[in-house]
Motif scaffolding. Structure first.
Motif, PDB file in Angstrom:
ATOM      1  N   ALA A  67       4.502   0.552  -1.611  1.00 38.14           N
ATOM      2  CA  ALA A  67       5.545   1.355  -1.375  1.00 38.14           C
ATOM      3  C   ALA A  67       5.307   2.129   0.354  1.00 38.14           C
ATOM      4  CB  ALA A  67       5.725   2.709  -1.916  1.00 38.14           C
ATOM      5  N   THR A  68       4.282   2.201   0.740  1.00 41.00           N
ATOM      6  CA  THR A  68       3.948   2.816   1.885  1.00 41.00           C
ATOM      7  C   THR A  68       4.043   1.378   3.129  1.00 41.00           C
ATOM      8  OG1 THR A  68       2.217   4.224   1.342  1.00 41.00           O
ATOM      9  CG2 THR A  68       2.348   3.597   3.532  1.00 41.00           C
ATOM     10  N   ALA A  69       3.749   0.234   2.846  1.00 35.43           N
ATOM     11  CA  ALA A  69       3.847  -1.035   3.496  1.00 35.43           C
ATOM     12  C   ALA A  69       5.418  -1.337   3.714  1.00 35.43           C
ATOM     13  CB  ALA A  69       3.358  -2.165   2.865  1.00 35.43           C
ATOM     14  N   VAL A  70       6.395  -1.284   2.577  1.00 36.55           N
ATOM     15  CA  VAL A  70       7.667  -1.726   2.669  1.00 36.55           C
ATOM     16  C   VAL A  70       8.396  -0.327   3.536  1.00 36.55           C
ATOM     17  CG1 VAL A  70       9.749  -1.476   1.216  1.00 36.55           C
ATOM     18  CG2 VAL A  70       7.661  -2.634   0.612  1.00 36.55           C
ATOM     19  N   SER A  71       7.947   0.876   3.607  1.00 37.43           N
ATOM     20  CA  SER A  71       8.450   1.991   4.277  1.00 37.43           C
ATOM     21  C   SER A  71       8.343   1.663   5.974  1.00 37.43           C
ATOM     22  CB  SER A  71       7.917   3.415   3.796  1.00 37.43           C
ATOM     23  OG  SER A  71       8.050   3.544   2.576  1.00 37.43           O
ATOM     24  N   GLY A  72       7.029   1.191   6.130  1.00 39.27           N
ATOM     25  CA  GLY A  72       6.685   0.830   7.437  1.00 39.27           C
ATOM     26  C   GLY A  72       7.492  -0.303   7.794  1.00 39.27           C
ATOM     27  N   GLY A  96      -1.052   7.986   6.018  1.00 37.17           N
ATOM     28  CA  GLY A  96      -0.583   8.019   7.353  1.00 37.17           C
ATOM     29  C   GLY A  96      -0.970   6.882   8.451  1.00 37.17           C
ATOM     30  N   GLN A  97      -2.115   6.418   8.194  1.00 37.86           N
ATOM     31  CA  GLN A  97      -2.810   5.365   8.967  1.00 37.86           C
ATOM     32  C   GLN A  97      -1.987   3.823   8.468  1.00 37.86           C
ATOM     33  OE1 GLN A  97      -6.873   5.484   8.143  1.00 37.86           O
ATOM     34  NE2 GLN A  97      -7.350   5.790  10.392  1.00 37.86           N
ATOM     35  N   ILE A  98      -1.752   3.894   7.217  1.00 43.90           N
ATOM     36  CA  ILE A  98      -1.029   2.580   6.795  1.00 43.90           C
ATOM     37  C   ILE A  98       0.218   2.461   7.467  1.00 43.90           C
ATOM     38  CG2 ILE A  98      -0.509   1.328   4.746  1.00 43.90           C
ATOM     39  CD1 ILE A  98      -2.504   2.896   3.219  1.00 43.90           C
ATOM     40  N   LEU A  99       0.927   3.615   7.155  1.00 45.55           N
ATOM     41  CA  LEU A  99       2.320   3.534   7.614  1.00 45.55           C
ATOM     42  C   LEU A  99       2.373   3.101   9.345  1.00 45.55           C
ATOM     43  CD1 LEU A  99       5.319   4.171   6.739  1.00 45.55           C
ATOM     44  CD2 LEU A  99       4.906   6.452   7.507  1.00 45.55           C
ATOM     45  N   PHE A 100       1.409   3.813   9.935  1.00 46.49           N
ATOM     46  CA  PHE A 100       1.541   3.566  11.332  1.00 46.49           C
ATOM     47  C   PHE A 100       1.109   2.004  11.811  1.00 46.49           C
ATOM     48  CE2 PHE A 100      -0.806   3.308  15.516  1.00 46.49           C
ATOM     49  CZ  PHE A 100       0.091   3.702  16.123  1.00 46.49           C
ATOM     50  N   VAL A 155      -6.701  -6.947   9.073  1.00 48.38           N
ATOM     51  CA  VAL A 155      -8.077  -6.460   9.562  1.00 48.38           C
ATOM     52  C   VAL A 155      -8.014  -4.985   9.722  1.00 48.38           C
ATOM     53  CG1 VAL A 155      -9.667  -6.666  11.420  1.00 48.38           C
ATOM     54  CG2 VAL A 155      -8.650  -8.650  10.542  1.00 48.38           C
ATOM     55  N   PHE A 156      -6.877  -4.594  10.242  1.00 54.42           N
ATOM     56  CA  PHE A 156      -6.834  -3.034  10.439  1.00 54.42           C
ATOM     57  C   PHE A 156      -6.909  -2.265   9.250  1.00 54.42           C
ATOM     58  CE2 PHE A 156      -4.175  -3.960  14.495  1.00 54.42           C
ATOM     59  CZ  PHE A 156      -5.279  -4.361  15.027  1.00 54.42           C
ATOM     60  N   LEU A 157      -6.169  -2.790   8.221  1.00 56.28           N
ATOM     61  CA  LEU A 157      -6.055  -1.888   7.049  1.00 56.28           C
ATOM     62  C   LEU A 157      -7.326  -2.292   6.391  1.00 56.28           C
ATOM     63  CD1 LEU A 157      -2.273  -2.768   5.589  1.00 56.28           C
ATOM     64  CD2 LEU A 157      -3.098  -0.957   6.748  1.00 56.28           C
ATOM     65  N   TYR A 158      -7.911  -3.354   6.165  1.00 58.38           N
ATOM     66  CA  TYR A 158      -9.263  -3.429   5.685  1.00 58.38           C
ATOM     67  C   TYR A 158     -10.352  -2.598   6.181  1.00 58.38           C
ATOM     68  CZ  TYR A 158     -13.255  -5.246   3.266  1.00 58.38           C
ATOM     69  OH  TYR A 158     -14.510  -5.225   2.497  1.00 58.38           O
ATOM     70  N   GLY A 159     -10.274  -2.499   7.465  1.00 53.31           N
ATOM     71  CA  GLY A 159     -11.480  -2.092   8.421  1.00 53.31           C
ATOM     72  C   GLY A 159     -11.005  -0.311   8.125  1.00 53.31           C
TER      73      GLY A 159
END
Length: 276
Positions: free
Chosen positions: A154-159, A2-6, A135-139
């Protein structure tokens, strides 16, 4: 997940806002139409710069020892938390005049025929959003969440797809869905996410014996919300909640929100409708 998508959704919408402002001005001004290829060139360059940063971070991470990776992860998590707060403050201070400032810059560049300036402006804007996302995603420790490349992609494309739909609704929604509402809502979620990242940093500092826990645990609220359960873990991910917190973590959490209140209070005016 959910964090990735947001994060991808929020940062993509902000990038689309900047691109939309630039595109709208260039498209509707005869003198500016010659700058459209330079605009898309800037978009491509910005994406490439952000991708280069991401590749560089991953390469550097893989070259470190296990202990080095722990410290690098700690530094990036802390940086991600601080960067989120800085981004929210920047948007509060500049969001109201963002469209006006960008259009003024475009008008000056158009009059002078300096279209490379459009490429630079666009590339910097896109690279900024993309770099923040990296930076956010790596963090958030994506490498430690057991995600496959396919599931992450898939999650990134959905975002991104969700961001396109959101941008369209914000442009067409009028009073029903406004840019002001969008920024107010996502600012709050981002600040909660930054608090969660800060708690991860403090937790890691304690585990590395860099700071004392003081009292650990300070309480046990697992009967109310267990952060090891599915819903409790999701709640903890977005808020920094711990059912067995150390006193140091509580002090850091309270200090974080006091600092956020102090930093955002002078610029309390929310971002106005800045899109075309």
């Amino acid at each position: 997940m959910g964090q990735i998508l947001f994060v991808v959704w929020r940062e993509s919408v902000e990038a689309m806002l900047v691109i939309g402002i630039l595109y709208s001005w260039l498209r509707h001004n005869p003198a500016g139409r010659s700058g459209l290829p330079w605009l898309w060139g800037g978009v491509g360059l910005g994406v490439a710069l952000a991708g280069t940063l991401g590749a560089g971070i991953l390469f550097f991470d893989e070259s470190l020892s296990s202990a080095g990776q722990d410290y690098f992860k700690l530094a990036m998590t802390t940086a991600a938390s601080a960067l989120i707060v800085q981004m929210v403050i920047w948007m509060r201070r500049h969001g109201r005049t963002l469209k006006k400032d960008m259009e003024s810059g475009l008008a000056a560049r158009s009059a002078a025929g300096r279209w490379w300036g459009v490429t630079t402006l666009t590339a910097l804007a896109v690279a900024r959003e993309g770099s923040e996302t990296v930076v956010f995603l790596y963090g958030m420790g994506l490498g430690q969440q057991g995600l496959t490349r396919a599931s992450f992609a898939a999650t990134a494309v959905s975002g991104v797809a969700l961001a396109v739909a959101t941008y369209w609704l914000l442009q067409k929604g009028g009073r029903m869905i406004s840019w002001r509402f969008f920024f107010r809502l996502t600012e709050g979620l981002l600040l909660l996410l930054a608090a969660s990242l800060l708690m991860n940093s403090v937790e890691q500092l304690i585990s590395l014996d860099l700071v004392p826990a003081l009292v650990d645990p300070l309480w046990d609220s697992s009967a109310l919300i267990d952060d090891s359960s599915t819903m409790g873990s999701l709640f903890a991910t977005f808020t920094g909640y711990r059912s067995h917190p150390a006193l140091t973590m509580l002090l850091a959490y309270v200090g974080y929100w006091l600092a956020v209140y102090k930093l955002t209070r002078p610029s309390a005016a929310p971002a106005e409708r800045v899109a075309a």
